[in-house]
Design a protein around this motif. Sequence first.
Motif, mmCIF file in Angstrom:
data_model
loop_
_atom_site.group_PDB
_atom_site.id
_atom_site.type_symbol
_atom_site.label_atom_id
_atom_site.label_comp_id
_atom_site.label_asym_id
_atom_site.label_seq_id
_atom_site.Cartn_x
_atom_site.Cartn_y
_atom_site.Cartn_z
ATOM 1 N N TYR A 103 0.823 -1.117 -0.055
ATOM 2 C CA TYR A 103 0.005 -0.071 -0.087
ATOM 3 C C TYR A 103 0.682 1.185 -0.056
ATOM 4 N N LYS A 139 1.182 4.135 -2.868
ATOM 5 C CA LYS A 139 1.064 5.533 -2.478
ATOM 6 C C LYS A 139 2.371 6.431 -3.123
ATOM 7 N N GLY A 181 -4.028 6.052 -6.231
ATOM 8 C CA GLY A 181 -5.095 6.750 -5.323
ATOM 9 C C GLY A 181 -4.888 8.103 -5.002
ATOM 10 N N GLU A 182 -4.155 8.988 -6.024
ATOM 11 C CA GLU A 182 -4.031 10.411 -5.675
ATOM 12 C C GLU A 182 -3.972 11.136 -7.242
ATOM 13 N N LYS A 239 -10.168 12.220 -11.628
ATOM 14 C CA LYS A 239 -10.389 11.236 -10.389
ATOM 15 C C LYS A 239 -9.046 10.858 -9.726
ATOM 16 N N GLY A 267 -8.742 7.593 -8.363
ATOM 17 C CA GLY A 267 -8.788 6.228 -8.360
ATOM 18 C C GLY A 267 -8.822 5.739 -7.000
ATOM 19 N N ASN A 268 -8.396 4.606 -6.770
ATOM 20 C CA ASN A 268 -8.771 3.910 -5.223
ATOM 21 C C ASN A 268 -7.551 2.774 -4.979
ATOM 22 N N PRO A 316 -6.969 0.325 -2.036
ATOM 23 C CA PRO A 316 -7.634 -0.314 -0.737
ATOM 24 C C PRO A 316 -6.438 -0.482 0.375
ATOM 25 N N THR A 363 -7.269 2.671 -11.026
ATOM 26 C CA THR A 363 -6.341 3.600 -11.256
ATOM 27 C C THR A 363 -6.713 4.125 -12.850
#
Length: 642
Positions: free
Chosen positions: A452, A456, A461-462, A472, A474-475, A477, A497
Amino acid sequence: MFSFRFKTIFILFILFFVCIIVRLFQLQIVESDKYKGISKTRRIATHPLDSTRGSIFDRNGNILAIDQHTFDISVNYKNLLYCSITLMKKTIPRITGLEVHKQTKKSCRDCHANQDIWLKKLSHLLNIPQVKLLECTGQAIEKVEKLKQNMEQKYGRAIRIKEETDFYPIVSEVDWEKIIQIETKQDDFPGIRVTPRPERIYPEQTLASHILGYIGKLTADEWQAQSDKWNNFILASSSAGHETMSLLYDGYAENDMIGRTGVEAYYEDELHGLRGKRFEEITCKNTQIEKVVLERPPVPGNDLYLTIDSQIQAHAEKSLGTNSGAIIVMNPWTGEIVAMASNPRFNPNTVEKDFRKLNKHPSKPFLNRAIQGALPPGSIFKVITTTAALSSNRITTQTTFECPGYIRYKNILFRCWSEYGHGLVTAEDAIPYSCNVFFFETAKMLPGETLYSWAKKFGIGEKTGIDLPHEKAGNIPKLATTASTMNVAIGQGALLTTPLQLARVYAAIANGGTLVQPHILLKITNSQGETVRTFQSKNIQKLSVSPDIINMLRTSLQEVVSRGTAKGKGLDVYKVAGKTGTAETGRHKDNHAWFVGYAPYDNPEYCFVILVEHTPGHGGDVAGPIARELMTLLFPEIDAAS
C-alpha cells in the motif's frame, strides 16, 4: 507698499468669489428650468462591450479554439413592443387597461404609425417575413412586462424600468454586407442596433475535445457568484488605488459564456478577458442616441499554447478507432502531454444543440477516460509490486517460484493466465511473461501495508495534479488480509487507477525514478503576443528506489517486447519497452486491455498508455497493434529507413 499689495489681492479674491456666486445663482436659480428639462429629457446610458475570448493553440501554433465575430440585430423594446401588438395581435394588460387606450377609436397601428418603419425596412433588407422577425420576441416582452408589473405593484405607482430602454436581439449571424447597409443608413432603421457578438469556433471539430472542453451560458447562480467575485475584485482594486477599474470595465454579464470543461474551464480567468463600456447620451422620449460620451474598448483574453501536438493527437484518436478507451502520449522528463485521446468524443461546436442527447448516451462521450476513467490496471501494476518487494528485501532478483498455472491459499484458488503455467520463474521472467503465480507468491511474503505504501509513493490513489478539471483519484484499498494483497499484487480487486496515473508510473521508470507532474499548458500570451507566464511544475517527487531496481525493471520491460507478452507485435524495431495488462471486469470474456510503456528504451522520448475498454481480447493482442500504429507517427524516420 505691502498694505497696497494686500488690499489688491483681497479685492481680486472678493471679485473672484462674487463671480462664482453669480454663476451658481444663474445656473441653479435663473436657468434651473432649462437644465431640469435637459436632465429629464436626456440620460447617460451605459452599454457593455463584449471582450474577445482568448484563443487556444497547440504547441506548434495550430489553432484549436478561436473567437470569430458574428453580428446580431437588436431592437429597442418600445419599437419591439408596439410591432408585436399591432402585427402579432399580442395583448398587453397595462396598455389595454389605459383610459386613453379605451377611449380612442383608432387602432394601435394608427396611433403608432411610425413604430413599424424598422420592421418593414429590415424585412425587405434581410428577405425575412415580418412575422418571422417577431417570432422570438415573445419571451423578452413577457419577461419585461412581468418585471415592470412587479415593480409597479411594489411601489404603488407607474415606473419606467431600465429594461424598457434596452435592446433585444431578433436576428443572429447577419451577413456583413447587410450590416454595412444598416450602419450607413441608420435613419432608415430607427430603434435598431447592430451588436457584434463573439462566437467560439473549434476548427478541428472533435479533435482533442476532452482537452479543450466547451463553453456554455452562465446559470443564475453562477452569474451571482461571478458578480460577487467581480465586486470583491473592484473593492480590492480600489483599496490598491485603481478606482477607475469599475468605471472602465465590467465583469460577467447575465447569460455570458463560461468554460464548462477542459482548459476552457480550468483557465477561464485567463481566457475570459475584460468587458469594456460605452457611455451614451440618449434622448429619453425616443431613446435615440445623441452622442457617445466615452467608450472604453474591451481587453481581450489571454491566449493559451498547449503541450499538445495536434498531428500526434489526431493520429492517437484515429488509432483508437471505434473502441471505447484512451491513449496518452507524454514526455517522461517534463510531464508535457503530447496527446490525450479519449473515445467516444463530442464536437464542442454543437454541444449546446446536442447536450441532452450526449449527456444521456450510455457511452458517456463527455467522460475524459484518460483522467476520469478509474479502472483496475491488471498486470500493469506488477512493476509496483516488484519494486515494493525488492525494496523491502522480501525477495531478490534471484528469488524463484514454481508456476504450475495456479496456486491455492487456504480455500481460495488463484489462477495464472497461462493454463499450463510458466515453470520456474524469477522476477526478471515474471514481468515479461506476466506470471500471476510469481506475484501471488510474492504477495504472501509482502505485508499489505508495504505494498500500500509503495503504491501511494507511485501516486496511486491520488490525483496527478494535471491542469484539467474533474480528475479522479482512483482507489488503493487498505490491504488487511493476505488474500486482498494477492489480488492487488496483480492489479485486481478493489484497486482502481486512471490511465494518467499509470503514465506517470512508467515515466518514472523511464527517467530514472522521478514522478513528474503531467500538464497541458505550455505558455500563456497576451493579445500582443508577449509571454505572460509558462507552466511551472509544483508536484515533482524523487522516488527512493535504488538504481539497480530501476535498471532491472527497465530490462524486464524491454523483454516484454522481445520475448514476452508483446512479442511479435512489430514494436521491437522502435525499441519499445512496456507492459501489457488484461484487467477482468467480472463478466465473461469482458476485459480492459492495457499497454503502457516508453520508447526508445535506451533514451526515452515518449511515455505512452493505451487502454481499450470492454473487449474479449487481451492486452498484447488488442492494445499491441494500436501501439504499433502509434509508433509509426512518433518515429516516422524508422519507418522510412525500413
